[in-house]
Scaffold this motif. Structure first.
Motif, mmCIF file in Angstrom:
data_model
loop_
_atom_site.group_PDB
_atom_site.id
_atom_site.type_symbol
_atom_site.label_atom_id
_atom_site.label_comp_id
_atom_site.label_asym_id
_atom_site.label_seq_id
_atom_site.Cartn_x
_atom_site.Cartn_y
_atom_site.Cartn_z
ATOM 1 N N ALA A 89 -3.647 0.207 -32.929
ATOM 2 C CA ALA A 89 -4.179 -1.104 -32.553
ATOM 3 C C ALA A 89 -4.656 -1.099 -31.099
ATOM 4 C CB ALA A 89 -3.111 -2.173 -32.761
ATOM 5 N N ALA A 122 -7.803 0.797 -30.828
ATOM 6 C CA ALA A 122 -8.894 0.090 -31.496
ATOM 7 C C ALA A 122 -9.488 -0.949 -30.552
ATOM 8 C CB ALA A 122 -8.382 -0.586 -32.767
ATOM 9 N N VAL A 123 -8.625 -1.735 -29.933
ATOM 10 C CA VAL A 123 -9.123 -2.813 -29.064
ATOM 11 C C VAL A 123 -9.802 -2.232 -27.821
ATOM 12 C CG1 VAL A 123 -8.468 -4.810 -27.704
ATOM 13 C CG2 VAL A 123 -7.423 -4.427 -29.938
ATOM 14 N N MET A 157 -13.243 -1.116 -28.715
ATOM 15 C CA MET A 157 -14.207 -2.216 -28.860
ATOM 16 C C MET A 157 -14.695 -2.678 -27.497
ATOM 17 S SD MET A 157 -12.520 -4.503 -31.845
ATOM 18 C CE MET A 157 -12.110 -3.790 -33.427
ATOM 19 N N ALA A 189 -14.338 1.482 -34.653
ATOM 20 C CA ALA A 189 -13.202 1.129 -33.799
ATOM 21 C C ALA A 189 -12.187 0.272 -34.543
ATOM 22 C CB ALA A 189 -13.700 0.391 -32.560
#
Lengths: 623, 206, 355
Positions: free
Chosen positions: A311, A314-315, A318, A367
């Motif tokens: 997580a 992923a953020v 982005m 992502a």
């Protein structure tokens, strides 16, 4: 010293290039070597596409396919894109900041020869049993399993050698940009390409050492009985994945930031407008470089790092879309209200926007970790990174080659042929890769040498293969263009496109060996444009005309690199043959011996005297 | 200032390593290089931490390490860092002889350290802690060995500089060279402090 | 101008084509036809991200087309110098803030889905419900082993699972890294050499019917020459059928009646049994299980994971495995077989059935 002006024979020219420390000639070397490797990587790509054109094809199967696939990726990233980026940087960055050369001309040459011999070593594998076959990422478990040939050893040692060269190049450009800017060239007056080079060089400096360490581990495991990646002895292959991607992700930005820089120059030049939002462009570049180090694990979402790590990465990933988006809109608004001239480089720049946006948005899709479990290692990812690397980097390199060709070689490339190249390449590119998004979504894993019929993949693969041939045709026409131009191209003016804004367009094409007879005084962003708008033809000098200090040529960079090349052979074979170890040691002795010579022989350089400069300037003006 | 200029104690600049453009380039370039080296060692440390308990049946850290020996080696290296500071101090004061003297002491101390390290490795090998034994062994020898090879390289570098310039005295051409060599030496020392902490001290407490 | 138009026509042609293609992925293989809870979740995330991204593309494209047409150089204006604009703070803020909002819209469901998909608590051994199905997946160079630890049953190549419930997986590799992927049912997870990964999938009954009861599984991580051929099949059946199957598997033993097959059995027991087991209950440690379990070979979907399931293909495989799967580990482990021996072996292997 008057050899500078004399006409030389072929042998003398070759010797000149073997020993040169002039950044402009090193740029030629990078361009030629990188171009050759680009063609090799392209041929490998064609072989891959031919094999995949239809299901159950038997053109190139199994292990051999994996070799071609590995070499395609490795060659394109390390031996084509990187050196071509370095070619652009060497050709223009020193001139754009008003310097006479880079900070360390000797290291500059050494960087090139290390890259060259590393690449040569890697490609020797084709003739010595087989090329590496574990993919360009060479994940540890597979690359340790691949023991039938020395392919992986060639990969590890070859890239290690060329990696040293790259780190040197990075440091060199950092110091050049920090120390060698002309008076008045403040950081916020530097052309975008210089900024891009600056950030890229910093990325190189911090991203390559982890790769170096990874290669050391791999070398130890394969050649010296190490156990870093051997689970039976407590080793862990995930370490390789981390080290590789801590390098690998910044590497993407190492390639794409210079591409952004090149396009920033081209957009401004051919819109006849200054770059829109220069300071936010600088900010975005730095931010991308910074964030580039925070996101490597998004290549490992399916490795099993757990939801928390997934997580976070992923953020973070982005977040990179934001500065990239800033750049896209700034380019659009650079053109807004401009007077856009559709030259060949501008074609690439304009086409870059939609192409790269495609690659960018699929990047954001990747992502999204949970969804990436589907995309990962499928053709969707293949499509994504080709949109970024080809649609971003290769377009930029083609654009930059056309744009700076007159500056590098003194002749204009043919515009008609250039545009034909562009259209073929552009169409071929989208034809090849657009469809691959859908192949991936329809369940096609990447790196497969064949596929069975009736899985719904036939049409997509055929279209993709056809597209690849368009790009091949484009490359052939580019080569024809280069040959024609070299033989009978029209001579280029100093300001070859007539719209030049930055310092390189103020000096003759090609520039004299010392770049500037007098170091210029920079009075703002787009220094040359400012002078032109005030009706001046030449730059305001910051110093009186005087003797110019130049570095001596040297053959040592070639020998140092050659020593490592020899040593790499020795160590590769030291387990199979008794000559291995001595050859390895001899190679290292050659290298360290020449480094010792470099250290103890004083090298003060030489001076080009004022009178000679005057004479050369007169000649340059006439020609 | 020009590189070739003949200088006296009065005309010698206070930062001779940065008095010329070449010197300035070397100075910044070398700092950047050390930045890259830091990342290199960080990667080695991270790997070592990940693998330090993976002994695969071989001897473990707390069974192996001989703290008195390592402590003496550490003291030698730390002292050599201090002596190289003296050397650079005298360089800035244009006192070539004293600079050479202190660099000479630095080299001796460094050589002592290297000797102890070789002795230590030799002991370990006899206790079955060989490079190929386990992931721990590979990581240990690669981390500490990379540092050791840096020490060896640093020693030969400083020695080369000393011999090459023995008869020439100081000038603006060789001052930056001495200066970056001493920077390199400090860097090696800092890395050792981390090795001492992360490898040896943490190894002893398990 | 004309060139641009032509270009855009091409572009829209591709888009339409792509949309058509998107519809025709195969239901047993395509991520675009999700066949279970996991794939559904991922598919909706794909749709959301695609929608946001198409929005971005549309905005960029509109500005792009306008700029490129409106501000191109016209005849006679070659020397016109446009106004040198420095930038605009307002615009910079707009195109910084809007993307951040868009990304937040995407980030929230992404994080939530990431955690949901990683929820493997129910497979915890101590607290495991007796109906919770756990499968140990072991990936090997070009074949897959599926172990049902709660039932003591091992099978290979064809994974059998009950539908409409969460199935939990332990994943590992025995040689090099592979990756376990059933595209239609959910995203992949790597099988590592040093640790066990865990995740879950759910197989939807309706989607299984549409797919003909069998989903395609793939190895998604380059693992050597036959990486492309490392397929497996997933038979998704209702829970009742699954229970019956597992009961049969527990007690399965080769029953050979045919005389030719009997000959084959003799050859098998001489040359093959060292690696291949023929009963689903195989107590050997996994290191000793170096080849696929063949207990229900006759029920398989494919020969060697890729060829149609018939005797001809089986013989082809036995004659020369290398020609079918380059780099496989079976080549060269047994001596040259006569045509007769191959026939017998094929007969025997095809007779190994539990259904």
């Amino acid at each position: 010293m008057s050899t500078l002006a004399r006409k030389k024979g072929v042998g003398a020219v070759i010797w000149d290039y073997l020993t040169t420390v002039d950044h402009k000639k090193i740029a030629h070397l990078y361009l030629i070597a990188g171009g050759l490797f680009f063609i090799m990587g392209g041929i490998e790509a064609l072989l891959i596409r031919i094999q995949l054109a239809k299901p159950n094809n038997d053109f190139l199967v199994g292990g051999l396919y994996n070799q071609v696939l590995t070499m395609h990726g490795t060659t394109m990233i390390f031996l084509a894109a990187m050196p071509l980026v370095f070619a652009m940087m060497n050709a223009v960055v020193p001139i754009q900041i008003g310097a006479r050369d880079v900070a360390f001309p000797f290291l500059n040459a050494l960087g090139f020869w290390l890259f060259f011999f590393g690449g040569l070593f890697l490609n020797c594998s084709w003739f010595l049993g087989g090329a590496p076959d574990a993919g360009w990422t060479s994940y540890a478990s597979l690359s340790l399993e691949s023991k039938a040939t020395h392919g992986i050893d060639f990969y590890v040692l070859g890239l290690q050698i060329s990696g040293f060269g790259t780190i040197m190049g990075g440091i060199n450009f950092l110091v050049t940009i920090i120390n060698m800017r002309a008076p008045g060239m403040t950081y916020m007056r530097m052309p975008m390409f210089v900024w891009a080079t600056f950030v890229t060089s910093a990325l190189i400096l911090f991203a390559f050492p982890p790769l170096t360490v990874g290669f050391i581990f791999m070398m130890m495991d394969r050649l010296f009985g190490g156990n870093f990646f051997n689970p039976a002895a407590g080793g862990n292959t995930i370490i390789w994945e981390h080290l590789f991607w801590i390098f690998g992700h910044p590497e993407v930005y190492i390639l794409v930031l210079p591409a952004f820089g090149i396009f920033s120059e081209i957009f401004a030049t051919f819109s006849k407008k200054r770059l829109f939002g220069y300071s936010s462009m600088v900010f975005a570049t730095v931010l991308i470089g910074f964030l580039g180090f925070m996101v490597w694990a998004h290549h490992m979402f399916t490795t099993g790092m757990g939801p928390v790590a997934n997580a976070i990465f992923a953020v973070a990933t982005m977040a990179i879309a934001v500065p990239t988006g800033i750049k896209i809109f700034n380019w659009l608004f650079t053109m807004w209200g401009g007077n856009i001239r559709f030259t060949t480089p501008m074609h690439y720049a304009v086409a870059f926007i939609p192409s790269f946006v495609m690659g960018g948005v699929t990047g954001v899709m990747n992502a999204a970790a949970a969804a990436d479990y589907q995309y990962h290692d499928s053709y969707f990812v293949v499509a994504h990174f080709h949109y970024v690397i080809v649609g971003g980097v290769v377009f930029a390199l083609l654009a930059g080659s056309h744009y700076w060709w007159p500056k590098m070689f003194g002749k204009m490339l043919n515009e008609t042929l250039g545009k034909i190249t562009f259209w073929l390449f552009f169409i071929g590119f989208h034809l090849t890769f657009f469809i691959q998004h859908f192949l991936g979504l329809m369940g096609m894993p990447r790196r497969v040498f064949t596929y069975l019929p009736n899985q719904g993949w036939e049409t997509g693969n055929l279209i993709s293969t056809i597209g690849a041939f368009f790009m091949a045709a484009a490359t052939v026409i580019l080569l024809i263009n280069i040959v024609i131009t070299t033989v009978k191209g029209e001579k280029a003016e100093a300001d070859a496109w007539g719209d030049g804004r930055t310092l390189e367009w103020a000096v003759s094409s090609p520039p004299p060996v010392y770049n500037f007879a007098q170091t210029p005084l920079v009075r703002g962003l787009d220094a040359y444009w400012i002078e032109k708008m005030e009706g001046k033809k030449e730059l305001t000098p910051a110093e009186p005309l005087g003797d110019i200090h130049m570095p001596n040529s040297s053959f040592l960079p070639f020998i140092i690199s050659f020593g490592l090349f020899v040593a790499a052979f020795g160590f590769t074979y030291h387990n199979d043959h008794s000559w291995g170890l001595p050859v390895g040691i001899i190679g290292l002795l050659i290298t360290f011996g020449s480094m010792f010579l470099r250290s103890v022989i004083d090298d003060h350089g030489f001076h080009i005297h004022k009178e000679e400069v005057l004479e050369l300037e007169k000649k340059g003006a006439k020609a | 200032m020009q590189v070739e200029e003949k200088l006296t104690a009065e005309t010698f600049p206070s930062s001779p390593e940065r008095a010329t453009l070449e010197g300035k380039n070397k100075f910044i370039g070398f700092w950047l290089f050390l930045g890259g080296e830091t990342v290199l060692f960080a990667s080695l440390f991270a790997t070592y931490l990940a693998l330090k308990d993976k002994t695969a049946g071989g001897p473990s850290a707390d069974e192996l390490f001989q703290m008195p020996l390592v402590f003496v080696a550490t003291m030698l290296l730390l002292t050599s860092s201090l002596t190289s500071v003296y050397a650079i101090y005298h360089m800035k004061n244009f006192d070539f002889k004293k600079m050479m003297l202190w660099f000479g002491i630095t080299v001796l101390l460094g050589a002592g350290f290297l000797g102890l390290e070789i002795y230590e490795f030799n002991e370990y090998v006899h206790e079955g802690h060989v490079f190929t034994k386990s992931a721990f062994a590979s990581a240990f020898y690669t981390l500490v060995g990379t540092h050791g090879s840096h020490v060896a390289f640093g020693l030969s570098w400083i020695l080369t500089l000393m011999i090459r310039n023995a008869k020439r005295g100081l000038n603006l051409y060789n001052a930056p060279k001495f200066y970056v060599a001493s920077l390199y030496w400090h860097f090696i020392d800092v890395v050792w402090v981390f090795i001492f902490t992360v490898v040896y001290l943490m190894g002893m407490v398990g | 101008m004309k060139k641009w138009l032509r270009n855009w026509r091409l572009f829209s042609l591709f888009s339409v084509m792509a949309l058509l293609l998107a519809g025709c992925g195969k239901p047993f293989l395509s991520t675009l036809q999700p066949a279970g809870e996991v794939a559904d979740m991922q598919y909706s995330l794909m749709l959301l991200s695609t929608a946001i991204m198409v929005l971005v593309i549309v905005v960029v494209t509109i500005i792009f087309v306008y700029v490129v047409i409106r501000f191109r150089q016209r005849k006679g204006e070659e020397n016109k110098i446009p106004k040198q604009v420095e930038g605009s703070h307002k615009l910079e803020i707009i195109w910084t803030v809007i993307p951040i909002i868009l990304l937040l819209i995407l980030a929230v469901p992404t994080v939530s889905a990431t955690f949901k998909l990683a929820d493997v608590k129910p497979m915890n051994k101590e607290k495991r419900d007796k109906d919770t199905l756990v499968v140990n997946v072991r990936a090997n160079l070009y074949w897959w082993e599926f172990e049902y630890p709660d039932y003591g049953v091992i099978t290979s190549q064809d994974l059998v699972v009950p539908t409409n419930e969460r199935v939990y997986f332990n994943l590992k590799a025995s040689d090099v890294k592979h990756s376990f992927w059933i595209p239609a049912v959910g995203g992949k997870m790597d099988t590592n050499t040093e640790n066990k990964n865990q995740f879950w999938l759910e197989f939807d009954q309706k989607a299984a019917d549409k797919a003909g009861g069998v989903f395609y599984g793939k190895c998604a991580e380059l693992c050597g020459p036959s990486h492309a051929l490392m397929d497996f099949k997933v038979k998704a059946v209702p829970r009742k059928e699954f229970d019956q199957w597992i009961e049969k598997m527990k007690n399965a033993k080769p029953v050979v009646t045919d005389p030719v097959a009997k000959q084959g059995e003799a050859i098998f027991n001489k040359s093959c049994i060292g690696c291949h087991a023929v009963t689903p209950v195989d107590k050997r440690p996994e290191q000793a299980r170096t080849a696929p379990n063949l207990a229900n070979f006759g029920d398989r979907e494919r020969i060697a994971g890729i060829l149609d399931h018939n005797e001809e293909n089986l013989k082809k495989w036995l004659r020369n495995p290398e020609s079918v799967k380059p780099g496989n580990k079976m080549t060269g482990t047994y001596g040259k077989l006569t045509e007769e021996q191959i026939n017998a072996l094929a007969k025997y292997l095809m007779s190994l059935k539990v259904e």
